[in-house]
Write a protein that holds these residues in place. Structure first.
Motif, mmCIF file in Angstrom:
data_model
loop_
_atom_site.group_PDB
_atom_site.id
_atom_site.type_symbol
_atom_site.label_atom_id
_atom_site.label_comp_id
_atom_site.label_asym_id
_atom_site.label_seq_id
_atom_site.Cartn_x
_atom_site.Cartn_y
_atom_site.Cartn_z
ATOM 1 N N CYS A 179 47.155 33.314 35.904
ATOM 2 C CA CYS A 179 47.620 32.071 35.282
ATOM 3 C C CYS A 179 48.039 32.384 33.856
ATOM 4 O O CYS A 179 47.290 33.007 33.110
ATOM 5 N N GLY A 204 45.558 25.235 30.970
ATOM 6 C CA GLY A 204 44.994 26.297 30.122
ATOM 7 C C GLY A 204 45.615 27.621 30.463
ATOM 8 O O GLY A 204 46.397 27.748 31.417
ATOM 9 N N CYS A 238 50.070 24.775 33.821
ATOM 10 C CA CYS A 238 48.616 24.653 33.915
ATOM 11 C C CYS A 238 48.121 24.177 32.559
ATOM 12 O O CYS A 238 48.773 24.367 31.545
ATOM 13 N N HIS A 284 44.496 30.720 31.924
ATOM 14 C CA HIS A 284 43.249 31.110 32.574
ATOM 15 C C HIS A 284 43.200 32.584 32.937
ATOM 16 O O HIS A 284 42.181 33.063 33.399
ATOM 17 N N CYS A 324 42.229 25.253 37.672
ATOM 18 C CA CYS A 324 43.471 25.947 37.335
ATOM 19 C C CYS A 324 44.578 25.582 38.316
ATOM 20 O O CYS A 324 44.479 25.864 39.513
ATOM 21 N N ASN A 325 45.618 24.943 37.817
ATOM 22 C CA ASN A 325 46.747 24.540 38.670
ATOM 23 C C ASN A 325 47.463 25.744 39.249
ATOM 24 O O ASN A 325 47.814 25.771 40.426
ATOM 25 N N ALA A 326 47.678 26.764 38.398
ATOM 26 C CA ALA A 326 48.469 27.923 38.811
ATOM 27 C C ALA A 326 47.814 28.633 39.993
ATOM 28 O O ALA A 326 48.470 28.970 40.988
HETATM 29 ZN ZN LIG Z 1 45.434 27.930 34.842
#
Ligand SMILES: [Zn+2]
Lengths: 549, 451
Positions: free
Chosen positions: B221, B236, B234, B238, B251-253
């Protein structure tokens, strides 16, 4: 006292449907056990000595399988000739085939004597008649039906008790008296039939059941007219017995057919001119303070005239046309009265009567097509009838306007469930014409779906009984009229039940014997007379003997 | 005569048609008689269009929520209880279609085909519900004047303890309110929201059940990831994350890449197994469907769908059952509302309570449960949820326009005296960790201990 009623209601709402089911069972058993024997009133014997028996006072000769005297020869017409009793003699008439009696070719109806030789297409038959007296034909043993009547009495007492307890606070004295009178009356009738050796209650039992329900509905809805209702029942019974007596002399009726027809059409015409309108149809005739519906009596007249005009004289087209003309005239007056329920009943009954005697299917088809055309014209001419059709099957959309009566009936029917909420506890009676046109809903709500179903099945029972009677009837007059009466009852009940529950358009006809009413109740009892008349079995004749014998 | 007697069969034909008509009538009576009987003009049940003949509705402790006295229907005297249970109990005019007064009208009035509307007592049947009136009041007050819903149920028995929806109304006085705010909608059963991050639980479950060595799958990420040439952001940066840390960090990614690894059909299959794209029912009341439709979406949209954006919608009740499934070790004891229905002569109808629905393997449930626990301990802070042993996940549902997003907080308690799964949705409340989690904490702490 309230708890006593609550407890009584909780028990009796189960007891009454159970007794009704028991009555249905007993009636079916009674129906099966009381099959009368067939008795030979005349026979045709071939040279070889094979007899063909005639069990009724008329019979067809021909090669069609529905002929009583079956001659399966290609040279014989399908319906070749007819034999019948008339004026104390046996007669034979040709229906198109060649007939010789004692080697003489006959052109017109000819008297047959015991021992006469009848030749049909080279088939020689000797006629023999059996002189069964009226007393002989009643000698066979039948179940009495007393058990059913006892169960019915218990039913009436439980039902009357429930209504009395319901209205105990302000009990009209007429209420228990009327129920008592009903019970006593039916047992007097029963005793009378025993004394006169006419022990046949198959038609009376369903009608007594229906009358009981009608009395119960009336007692809960309008106790003040209960006495009038009971009086009409009494008049109806007496009228029924009188008409049944008249119908014994069907040859007299046959002779008087023009008189019957003229009186009917005349009274109907007077009603058209001077009639008053109550609930849509202008079919009430008032004489002084007494008003009645002539169209109810016209239904009875239809059967009588139909039976006479389509009498054994199959050879006479004149009579058939006269009957059709009579029907058209009466239905015409009904159209003018805007009484469409009655027209439908009249028409269906007419078709069945024609069908019973009909030789020509093309005529029936033509009449059917004519009816469709006439119906279309009527719908175009009377928009309020078309309105009834527009609300039909969509009553819930018009629940507070044109579908009001039907939706209230269905709501009431569902509220009663199968066992009912108890007499006098219903809500439907506040709707206009609830105790006449919507009476099926009242039955469902107060007495439950099972009792309402039993009431409807009473008419089915009468239908089946009519078919039995047609098979064993003395002659075609009785067979035709009894089947016509049964169809009339069934169709009218169908219009009443299915009209109020939105399976058919609402036409506003009564449920016979149950709905409150004067004329309609008396007329319903008059229909019973056709059953009583048809119960008389065929008798023989004693004739002088031909020299050859 | 034979001929006439043959033609007399016409009477039989008429009689049989007549019988067929009767069959039709009685068939309709059996099938739709309840609708006829409960039509609002039926004076056996209604007075002036208002339901009067119906039994008592009580909560789990016997608090009477609605009752009839002398031909008038009353609700509980405390307006707070009336408002908190308004959507559960329902109004008398049928505005709340999922309320007991509408959905259980037959049971409440005692209508059945045999007896019609007759009861010997003259009243309807009494219904005991599983909800706790006091807890509902707590939840209603916690929601305050925000729109949203709180649903709590015991995942060991299936009893729904709390079913509150706001904005609410007073069934005793306020009927015929303006519909646009949705006061008559029970948001737990009939609501439908974008799920946001809570959908990651579904993606995580699919990864646990479908990928052979989940721990070895690590994704990078960098404040997001590029998928099919488009950027998926995302919150952050990460770095390299595995499934567990991806869930804790939300975490979106990573989850978008998990979704792409799993593929559309496997993820859809998992989603459908936990109740997406199906009409779920609660005591026979149909809930709004949760939707997960990705067959025709491109990669970037599919990536977004794996983290609860794109066109995903979730019905709160469906997610409540999903939480129950995780808490119950893979099998959900289905939530129910009606404990029993009784007349004065005894219980007349027992509901088929305790239905079990298998949603996932026991191992996957345990792992997911531990991850959600770690989420709370490492991320949300266990101190806010003392004594609950909470496992939870937040969600923030972006709603397109510039409005503040809806806030989700879903999960369950592992404490043996509080075996409750819950779902909290607060409309326009911002991030899930905040308003929604505070409401959950407050209500769960107030929830009665179970033994
Ligand atoms: Zn992330």
């Amino acid at each position: 006292m309230e708890t006593v009623y609550a407890l009584y209601l909780a028990i009796s709402r189960w007891v009454l449907p159970l007794l009704s089911c028991l009555l249905v069972f007993l009636w079916i058993r009674y129906f099966r056990l009381s099959r009368p024997p067939r008795q030979t009133v005349a026979r045709f014997v071939t040279r070889e000595g094979d007899p063909s028996n005639l069990y009724a006072q008329e019979g067809l000769i021909g090669r069609s399988k529905h002929c009583d005297i079956l001659l399966p020869l290609p040279t014989v017409e399908k319906r070749h000739a007819v034999v019948y009793q008339k004026k104390g003699n046996w007669w034979i008439a040709s229906l198109g085939g060649e007939v010789w009696v004692n080697e003489e070719y006959i052109e017109e109806e000819t008297i047959l004597l015991h021992g006469d030789m009848v030749a049909i297409a080279e088939q020689e038959l000797m006629f023999e008649c059996n002189d069964l007296e009226e007393e002989d034909v009643y000698s066979y043993r039948m179940p009495s039906g007393a058990l059913s009547l006892i169960v019915l009495t218990v039913f009436q007492l439980v039902m009357g008790g429930q209504i009395c307890l319901r209205f105990l606070d302000a009990l009209p004295t007429m209420l228990p008296i009327c129920f008592g009178a009903l019970v006593v009356g039916q047992w007097i009738y029963f005793a009378a039939t025993r004394l006169m050796h006419r022990p046949m209650l198959l038609a009376e039992l369903p009608i007594l059941y229906l009358v009981t329900l009608g009395t119960a509905v009336c007692a809960c809805a309008t106790p003040d007219v209960l006495l009038k209702q009971l009086f009409c029942i009494g008049v109806g019974v007496v009228g029924c017995l009188c008409l049944a007596f008249l119908l014994r002399y069907h040859e007299f009726c046959y002779g008087a057919r023009y008189v019957f027809a003229l009186i009917t059409v005349g009274v109907m015409a007077v009603t058209v001119v001077f009639g008053t309108r109550i609930y849509g149809a202008r079919n009430w005739l008032s004489i002084g303070s007494y008003s009645f519906q002539p169209s109810e009596f016209a239904k009875v007249a239809l059967l009588l005239v139909g039976g006479c005009c389509l009498y054994v004289s199959l050879t006479k087209w004149k009579n058939r046309w006269f009957f059709l003309f009579f029907c058209a005239a009466v239905m015409g007056t009904l159209v003018l009265m805007v009484d469409f329920g009655a027209i439908a009943i009249f028409f269906v009954t007419m078709l069945v009567i024609l069908l019973m005697r009909m030789t020509d299917w093309r005529l029936v088809t033509a009449i059917g097509l004519g009816a469709v055309a006439a119906g279309t014209v009527v719908l175009l001419l009377y928009p309020h009838i078309a309105d009834r059709f527009s609300v039909w099957t969509n009553v819930w959309q018009y629940a507070s306007s044109t579908g009001y009566q039907q939706t209230r009936t269905m709501i009431a029917a569902a509220s009663g469930g199968l066992l009912g909420v108890g007499g006098g506890n219903g809500t439907l009676l506040s709707v206009a014409a609830a105790d006449t046109d919507l009476v099926f809903g009242v039955l469902c709500e107060e007495w439950g779906g099972i009792i309402a179903l039993c009431a409807a099945m009473c008419f089915v029972a009468l239908g089946f009984y009519a078919v039995r009677l047609a098979r064993f009837a003395a002659c075609g007059f009785y067979a035709t009229t009894v089947c016509g009466a049964a169809v009339m009852m069934l169709f009218q009940t169908a219009l009443n039940i299915f009209g109020s529950t939105d399976l058919l358009p609402l036409t506003g006809v009564t449920m016979m014997f149950v709905s409150r009413g004067g004329t309609s109740l008396i007329a319903a009892f008059l229909l019973l007379a056709f059953f009583k008349a048809a119960e008389r079995p065929a008798c023989g004749l004693e004739t002088e003997r031909r020299r050859y014998y | 005569m034979k001929r006439i007697s043959f033609h007399s069969l016409a009477v039989i034909v008429v009689a049989l048609l007549f019988c067929a008509g009767l069959g039709l009538f009685y068939g309709r009576l059996a099938l739709v008689g309840d609708a006829w009987a409960t039509y609002p003009t039926n004076r056996h049940l209604y007075k002036d269009g208002h339901l009067v003949k119906a039994g008592e509705i009580t909560d789990r402790d016997g608090t009477v929520l609605a009752y009839t006295r002398k031909g008038t229907r009353y609700f509980h005297e405390d307006i707070r209880i009336r408002q908190a249970t308004a959507h559960t109990v329902g109004d008398l005019d049928g505005f709340v279609s999922t309320g007991v007064h509408s959905a259980f009208l037959n049971e409440l009035t005692g209508y059945d085909l045999i007896n019609g509307t007759y009861n010997m007592s003259g009243e309807g049947h009494d219904m005991r519900l599983t909800v706790d009136a006091d807890l509902s009041v707590t939840a209603c007050q916690a929601l305050g004047n925000r729109a949203g819903t709180v649903g709590i149920y015991n995942y060991k028995t299936g009893e729904i303890l709390c079913m509150v929806s706001t904005p609410t109304f007073d069934p005793a006085s306020e009927t015929g309110l303006a519909e646009e705010k949705g006061v008559y909608v029970n948001r737990l059963l009939s609501g439908s929201y974008a799920p946001g991050s809570i959908f990651k639980l579904v993606t995580a479950l699919s990864a646990l059940e479908n990928l052979d060595d989940v721990a070895s799958h690590r994704y990078t990420c960098a404040r997001g990831v590029t998928i099919g040439g488009e950027w998926l952001s995302c919150l952050g940066n990460h770095g390299k994350v595995d499934l567990e840390s991806a869930l804790v960090k939300s975490c979106n990614a990573a989850f978008a890449q998990f979704a792409l690894t799993l593929g559309r059909s496997r993820l859809t299959k998992t989603a459908e197994k936990v109740g997406f794209n199906q009409t779920l029912t609660m005591d026979g009341i149909a809930c709004t469907q949760s939707c997960y439709q990705v067959e025709k979406s491109n990669d970037i949209d599919f990536g977004w769908s794996g983290i609860g954006q794109h066109n995903d919608t979730v019905n709160p009740f469906q997610f409540l059952t999903f939480m129950g499934g995780i808490a119950g070790g893979g099998t959900c004891v289905w939530p129910y509302l009606v404990e029993d229905i009784s007349s004065f002569s005894g219980t007349v109808k027992t509901m088929s309570n305790g239905k079990r629905v298998s949603m996932m393997s026991k191992d996957a449930a345990a792992t997911l449960s531990d991850m959600m626990r770690k989420d709370v301990t490492d991320h949300y802070g266990d101190g806010n949820f003392a004594g609950l042993e909470l496992c939870a996940k937040t969600g923030t549902a972006e709603i397109g326009d510039q409005s503040t997003p809806h806030s989700w907080f879903v999960g369950f308690c592992r404490a043996p005296d509080k075996p409750y799964a819950f779902v909290v949705v607060v409309e326009n409340a911002g991030a899930g960790l905040g308003v929604a989690s505070h409401i959950a904490a407050r209500v769960l702490k107030a929830a009665p201990k179970w033994s």
